[in-house]
Design an enzyme around this catalytic site. Structure first.
Site, PDB file in Angstrom:
ATOM      1  N   GLY A  45       0.779  -1.237   0.000  1.00 44.89           N
ATOM      2  CA  GLY A  45       0.000   0.000   0.000  1.00 44.89           C
ATOM      3  C   GLY A  45       0.807   1.282   0.000  1.00 44.89           C
ATOM      4  O   GLY A  45       0.314   2.337  -0.410  1.00 44.89           O
ATOM      5  N   ASP A 101       1.321   3.237   4.453  1.00 42.43           N
ATOM      6  CA  ASP A 101       0.205   4.015   3.914  1.00 42.43           C
ATOM      7  C   ASP A 101      -0.696   4.532   5.028  1.00 42.43           C
ATOM      8  O   ASP A 101      -1.012   5.706   5.103  1.00 42.43           O
ATOM      9  CB  ASP A 101      -0.600   3.186   2.893  1.00 42.43           C
ATOM     10  CG  ASP A 101      -0.969   1.787   3.383  1.00 42.43           C
ATOM     11  OD1 ASP A 101      -0.681   1.453   4.564  1.00 42.43           O
ATOM     12  OD2 ASP A 101      -1.544   1.007   2.599  1.00 42.43           O
ATOM     13  N   ASP A 104      -3.653   2.034  11.223  1.00 42.29           N
ATOM     14  CA  ASP A 104      -5.033   1.768  11.628  1.00 42.29           C
ATOM     15  C   ASP A 104      -5.036   1.388  13.111  1.00 42.29           C
ATOM     16  O   ASP A 104      -5.133   2.246  13.975  1.00 42.29           O
ATOM     17  CB  ASP A 104      -5.600   0.673  10.717  1.00 42.29           C
ATOM     18  CG  ASP A 104      -7.078   0.402  10.961  1.00 42.29           C
ATOM     19  OD1 ASP A 104      -7.737   1.220  11.621  1.00 42.29           O
ATOM     20  OD2 ASP A 104      -7.579  -0.634  10.500  1.00 42.29           O
ATOM     21  N   PHE A 150     -13.401   2.817   5.584  1.00 45.68           N
ATOM     22  CA  PHE A 150     -12.363   2.121   4.831  1.00 45.68           C
ATOM     23  C   PHE A 150     -11.958   2.980   3.636  1.00 45.68           C
ATOM     24  O   PHE A 150     -12.797   3.359   2.827  1.00 45.68           O
ATOM     25  CB  PHE A 150     -12.870   0.753   4.373  1.00 45.68           C
ATOM     26  CG  PHE A 150     -11.763  -0.158   3.948  1.00 45.68           C
ATOM     27  CD1 PHE A 150     -10.994  -0.833   4.880  1.00 45.68           C
ATOM     28  CD2 PHE A 150     -11.489  -0.319   2.593  1.00 45.68           C
ATOM     29  CE1 PHE A 150      -9.959  -1.664   4.482  1.00 45.68           C
ATOM     30  CE2 PHE A 150     -10.444  -1.161   2.190  1.00 45.68           C
ATOM     31  CZ  PHE A 150      -9.687  -1.828   3.136  1.00 45.68           C
ATOM     32  N   VAL A 151     -10.673   3.302   3.551  1.00 47.05           N
ATOM     33  CA  VAL A 151     -10.217   4.204   2.491  1.00 47.05           C
ATOM     34  C   VAL A 151      -9.456   3.466   1.391  1.00 47.05           C
ATOM     35  O   VAL A 151      -8.791   2.454   1.656  1.00 47.05           O
ATOM     36  CB  VAL A 151      -9.338   5.349   3.048  1.00 47.05           C
ATOM     37  CG1 VAL A 151     -10.163   6.306   3.886  1.00 47.05           C
ATOM     38  CG2 VAL A 151      -8.167   4.814   3.852  1.00 47.05           C
ATOM     39  N   ASP A 157      -5.836  -0.312  -1.327  1.00 47.07           N
ATOM     40  CA  ASP A 157      -6.732  -1.141  -2.130  1.00 47.07           C
ATOM     41  C   ASP A 157      -7.943  -1.632  -1.359  1.00 47.07           C
ATOM     42  O   ASP A 157      -7.999  -1.571  -0.123  1.00 47.07           O
ATOM     43  CB  ASP A 157      -5.978  -2.373  -2.651  1.00 47.07           C
ATOM     44  CG  ASP A 157      -5.776  -3.408  -1.539  1.00 47.07           C
ATOM     45  OD1 ASP A 157      -5.273  -3.026  -0.455  1.00 47.07           O
ATOM     46  OD2 ASP A 157      -6.152  -4.575  -1.738  1.00 47.07           O
ATOM     47  N   ARG A 163      -5.992   0.894  -6.185  1.00 53.43           N
ATOM     48  CA  ARG A 163      -4.678   1.440  -5.803  1.00 53.43           C
ATOM     49  C   ARG A 163      -4.268   2.589  -6.711  1.00 53.43           C
ATOM     50  O   ARG A 163      -3.504   3.466  -6.324  1.00 53.43           O
ATOM     51  CB  ARG A 163      -3.599   0.355  -5.903  1.00 53.43           C
ATOM     52  CG  ARG A 163      -3.687  -0.704  -4.825  1.00 53.43           C
ATOM     53  CD  ARG A 163      -2.386  -1.490  -4.778  1.00 53.43           C
ATOM     54  NE  ARG A 163      -2.567  -2.790  -4.144  1.00 53.43           N
ATOM     55  CZ  ARG A 163      -2.542  -2.982  -2.825  1.00 53.43           C
ATOM     56  NH1 ARG A 163      -2.334  -1.962  -2.014  1.00 53.43           N
ATOM     57  NH2 ARG A 163      -2.702  -4.188  -2.329  1.00 53.43           N
TER      58      ARG A 163
END
Ligand code: 5GP
Ligand code: MG
Length: 173
Positions: A45, A101, A104, A150-151, A157, A163
């Site tokens: 990511g 990336d 979380d 959720f991004v 992705d 992506r």
């Protein structure tokens, strides 16, 4: 096809990301002025973020990838962590910057930092583009603080898709 009908809501535009990555590069460059760094991006990511970041970093650097995967297929809940590419083992005495990336829960970053920290690097810091509010670890550098949702896009992705979006969007439930 069902998978093509996701609703995406733009969260961060390409221009917003570009401006912030520039500011982040300046921050990183200030901290490491005159030093050579070993960059460790976490695949997959972070590839687009790291590609943009390094081109704005006027520092000597070596890049070593590692891969740690927590999401399987289309699942959007963290699963078990597994190395898809173990971290390099020659980081002793070096200034290491781990790049991801999104932070979380923080489990991914914790695992990488633990694996690299055992090698006695001269310094060990982290840089993430997105940091979720309420995560259990704090990155040393981050681009944007974001909430739930959720991004995707800019490297992130959903079941291997999205992506390549130049912006970041939230998938509407
Ligand atoms: P953590 O271990 O901090 O819970 O999760 C970090 C990893 O989970 C990130 O490197 C990223 O690959 C994935 N991840 C977490 N949240 C999201 C999200 O909202 N969208 C996408 N695409 N990946 C995420
Ligand atoms: Mg990841």
């Amino acid at each position: 096809m069902a998978q093509r009908s996701q609703t995406l809501r733009t969260l961060l535009s390409a221009d917003q990301i570009s401006a912030r990555v520039g500011e982040l590069a300046d921050q990183v460059a200030d901290v490491y002025a005159g030093q050579e760094i070993a960059l460790v991006p976490i695949l997959l990511g972070s590839v687009i973020f790291v590609a943009d970041l390094i081109r704005r970093l006027p520092l000597d650097m070596a890049i070593h990838m590692c891969g740690l995967s927590s999401y399987r297929g289309r699942a959007t809940r963290p699963g078990e962590l597994s190395w898809t590419l173990p971290p390099p083992d020659d980081l002793a005495g070096r200034h290491v910057l781990v790049v991801d990336d999104i932070l979380d829960t923080g489990a991914t970053l914790e695992r990488v930092v633990r694996a690299i920290g055992g090698q006695q690097p001269a310094s060990l810091r982290s840089c993430v583009l997105l940091a979720r509010r309420g995560a259990r670890v704090e990155p040393d550098f981050f681009g944007f603080r974001i909430g739930d949702g959720f991004v995707v896009g800019y490297g992130l992705d959903y079941g291997d898709r999205f992506r390549n979006l130049p912006y970041i969007a939230v998938i509407e439930p």
